[in-house]
Design an enzyme around this catalytic site. Sequence first.
Site, PDB file in Angstrom:
ATOM      1  N   ARG A  57      35.910  47.691  46.285  1.00 52.06           N
ATOM      2  CA  ARG A  57      34.640  48.402  46.370  1.00 52.06           C
ATOM      3  C   ARG A  57      34.831  49.671  47.195  1.00 52.06           C
ATOM      4  NH1 ARG A  57      33.307  45.999  42.578  1.00 52.06           N
ATOM      5  NH2 ARG A  57      31.612  44.500  42.311  1.00 52.06           N
TER       6      ARG A  57
ATOM      7  N   HIS B 280      36.181  53.470  38.229  1.00 49.95           N
ATOM      8  CA  HIS B 280      35.733  52.073  38.328  1.00 49.95           C
ATOM      9  C   HIS B 280      35.941  51.350  36.985  1.00 49.95           C
ATOM     10  CE1 HIS B 280      32.896  49.132  40.593  1.00 49.95           C
ATOM     11  NE2 HIS B 280      33.725  48.468  39.793  1.00 49.95           N
TER      12      HIS B 280
HETATM   13  P1  NAP Z   1      37.431  35.978  45.347  1.00 45.41           P
HETATM   14  O1  NAP Z   1      38.087  35.025  44.416  1.00 45.41           O
HETATM   15  O2  NAP Z   1      36.188  35.570  46.047  1.00 45.41           O
HETATM   16  O3  NAP Z   1      38.539  36.388  46.424  1.00 45.41           O
HETATM   17  C1  NAP Z   1      38.211  37.070  47.602  1.00 45.41           C
HETATM   18  C2  NAP Z   1      39.378  36.969  48.565  1.00 45.41           C
HETATM   19  O4  NAP Z   1      39.081  37.733  49.738  1.00 45.41           O
HETATM   20  C3  NAP Z   1      39.631  35.529  49.033  1.00 45.41           C
HETATM   21  O5  NAP Z   1      41.016  35.321  49.138  1.00 45.41           O
HETATM   22  C4  NAP Z   1      39.000  35.516  50.436  1.00 45.41           C
HETATM   23  O6  NAP Z   1      39.597  34.578  51.308  1.00 45.41           O
HETATM   24  C5  NAP Z   1      39.283  36.914  50.896  1.00 45.41           C
HETATM   25  N1  NAP Z   1      38.374  37.326  51.958  1.00 45.41           N
HETATM   26  C6  NAP Z   1      37.031  37.493  51.909  1.00 45.41           C
HETATM   27  N2  NAP Z   1      36.556  37.873  53.116  1.00 45.41           N
HETATM   28  C7  NAP Z   1      37.624  37.935  53.929  1.00 45.41           C
HETATM   29  C8  NAP Z   1      37.785  38.262  55.302  1.00 45.41           C
HETATM   30  N3  NAP Z   1      36.731  38.594  56.080  1.00 45.41           N
HETATM   31  N4  NAP Z   1      39.036  38.213  55.831  1.00 45.41           N
HETATM   32  C9  NAP Z   1      40.092  37.853  55.069  1.00 45.41           C
HETATM   33  N5  NAP Z   1      40.008  37.532  53.752  1.00 45.41           N
HETATM   34  C10 NAP Z   1      38.782  37.582  53.201  1.00 45.41           C
HETATM   35  O7  NAP Z   1      37.097  37.354  44.608  1.00 45.41           O
HETATM   36  P2  NAP Z   1      37.806  37.967  43.290  1.00 45.41           P
HETATM   37  O8  NAP Z   1      37.234  37.358  42.079  1.00 45.41           O
HETATM   38  O9  NAP Z   1      39.274  37.940  43.497  1.00 45.41           O
HETATM   39  O10 NAP Z   1      37.246  39.468  43.352  1.00 45.41           O
HETATM   40  C11 NAP Z   1      37.569  40.332  44.434  1.00 45.41           C
HETATM   41  C12 NAP Z   1      36.763  41.617  44.352  1.00 45.41           C
HETATM   42  O11 NAP Z   1      37.288  42.470  43.337  1.00 45.41           O
HETATM   43  C13 NAP Z   1      35.305  41.452  43.950  1.00 45.41           C
HETATM   44  O12 NAP Z   1      34.501  41.075  45.038  1.00 45.41           O
HETATM   45  C14 NAP Z   1      34.943  42.830  43.424  1.00 45.41           C
HETATM   46  O13 NAP Z   1      34.363  43.613  44.443  1.00 45.41           O
HETATM   47  C15 NAP Z   1      36.289  43.443  43.033  1.00 45.41           C
HETATM   48  N6  NAP Z   1      36.339  43.765  41.590  1.00 45.41           N
HETATM   49  C16 NAP Z   1      36.505  45.062  41.210  1.00 45.41           C
HETATM   50  C17 NAP Z   1      36.576  45.373  39.855  1.00 45.41           C
HETATM   51  C18 NAP Z   1      36.848  46.796  39.414  1.00 45.41           C
HETATM   52  O14 NAP Z   1      36.716  47.110  38.243  1.00 45.41           O
HETATM   53  N7  NAP Z   1      37.262  47.680  40.292  1.00 45.41           N
HETATM   54  C19 NAP Z   1      36.462  44.368  38.888  1.00 45.41           C
HETATM   55  C20 NAP Z   1      36.310  43.043  39.317  1.00 45.41           C
HETATM   56  C21 NAP Z   1      36.250  42.751  40.671  1.00 45.41           C
HETATM   57  P3  NAP Z   1      39.542  32.965  51.025  1.00 45.41           P
HETATM   58  O15 NAP Z   1      40.372  32.768  49.768  1.00 45.41           O
HETATM   59  O16 NAP Z   1      40.159  32.373  52.196  1.00 45.41           O
HETATM   60  O17 NAP Z   1      38.090  32.642  50.803  1.00 45.41           O
END
Ligand code: NAP
Length: 317
Positions: free
Chosen positions: A232, A280
Site C-alpha cells: 500500500r 497499482h
Molecule cells: P496476509 O496473508 O494477511 O499477510 C500479511 C503478513 O504481514 C503476515 O505475514 C503478517 O504476519 C504480517 N504482518 C502484519 N502486521 C505485521 C506487523 N505489525 N509486524 C510484522 N508482520 C506483520 O496478507 P496477503 O494476502 O499476503 O496480502 C498482503 C497485502 O498485499 C495486502 O494487505 C494488500 O495491501 C497488498 N496487495 C496489493 C496488491 C497490489 O496490486 N499491489 C494486490 C493484492 C494485495 P503473521 O503471518 O504473523 O500474521
Amino acid sequence: MTTLLLILPVRWAPIWQAPLRDAAPAHGLSNLNLIVHGKDAYAPGDIDYALGFRPDAGLLGSLPKLKAIFSLGAGVDGFLSDPAFPKHVPLVRFVNPALSLEMAQYCVLHTLIHHRRFRTTLAAQAEHKWTQAMPEKGTAKTGVGILGFGEIGIMAGERLRDLGFAVAGWSRTKKDVPGIESFAGEAALGPFLARSDILICLLPLTPETRGVLNRRLFAQLPKGAYLINAARGAHQVEADVIAALNEGQLSGASLDVFETEPLPKDNPLWAHPKIIVTPHNAGLSDPIAAAQSVAAGIAAAERGQPLQNVVDMARGY
Ligand code: NAP
C-alpha cells in the site's frame, strides 16, 4: 430472497454482476438479488451482504441487517479506515491463489530487473551501446527480504528461493517454509533488514505498518539496496524514498502503490531516474474467481457455517 449490495464504481458493476449471477446457483443461491449502490434504489434494512473495495465512510454502518461484508481485494485498509465501520459484522478478504501468483510474478519481475541491472541494459540499448551489465553480487549471496510473510509473501518467497536468491521473510509470527529464513517481531526487524539487498513490502496497511518504509528503516538496509513496494502507498514515506535514492542508500525502487492514486501527474516519483512506477496493477482480483468466493461465502453464512478468511479486527488484517 438474499440481497447483496455491490459497492463499486457504477461503470464496473456489469463486470461483477454477470459472474455473481453465474456463480450463485452452483452454491444453492437461487434467489440472490444484486443491488448496485449509486444506481438501484434500496432500503438499508433490505441488505443482507455487501461487497466492495473502498466504500464511502459511514455507508456500511448504515445497513442495520448486514450479515457479512466481502472485500474485492486482499487488503482491507479501505474498509477499516472508516471510523463508522461496523466491527461486529464479519469482514471477509479475498484470498486467491491466482491473485497471489500474479503478485509473486510482480515481485520476481522487479527483483530480476534490479538484480540483473536491466534498466542499465535498456539505457545502453537506447544509445546503441554494447554494455554487459551484470549483477553486483551472485544470486545465492543476494538477500531478498519480504516484509509481510503471509499468503502473498510466502508465494513470492518460494518463487524467488527457487531462482536461487537467499530469501527471508518477516512477520509477526514465525513461519516454517523450507529454504527460507523466518524473522518475527520488532526485535528481529534489524537483523532481517541488515541482510536484505532487495526489500519487498507485502504488509497489510495497519496503524503499526503505516509509514514503515521510512528513512530510519532504509538506514538499516545494506548500502545500495533496492526497494519494491507492492502493498500500500501509505507504507512508504515518499520524501524519504526519494532522499534515500538521491543519497545512494537505495540504488533503485519499484513502486506499485502510492499515497494518492492515481499518482498525480506532477508527483516527482514519476520522473525519478531510479524509480519504476507501476499503476497499482501488481495483482488484480479476477471477477470470476472473486464471484465464486463471494457466492461460497454467502452460502456458508446462510447455512450458519463459519466463513473463511475473516479479518481479525484486533490485528486489523
Ligand atoms: P496476509 O496473508 O494477511 O499477510 C500479511 C503478513 O504481514 C503476515 O505475514 C503478517 O504476519 C504480517 N504482518 C502484519 N502486521 C505485521 C506487523 N505489525 N509486524 C510484522 N508482520 C506483520 O496478507 P496477503 O494476502 O499476503 O496480502 C498482503 C497485502 O498485499 C495486502 O494487505 C494488500 O495491501 C497488498 N496487495 C496489493 C496488491 C497490489 O496490486 N499491489 C494486490 C493484492 C494485495 P503473521 O503471518 O504473523 O500474521
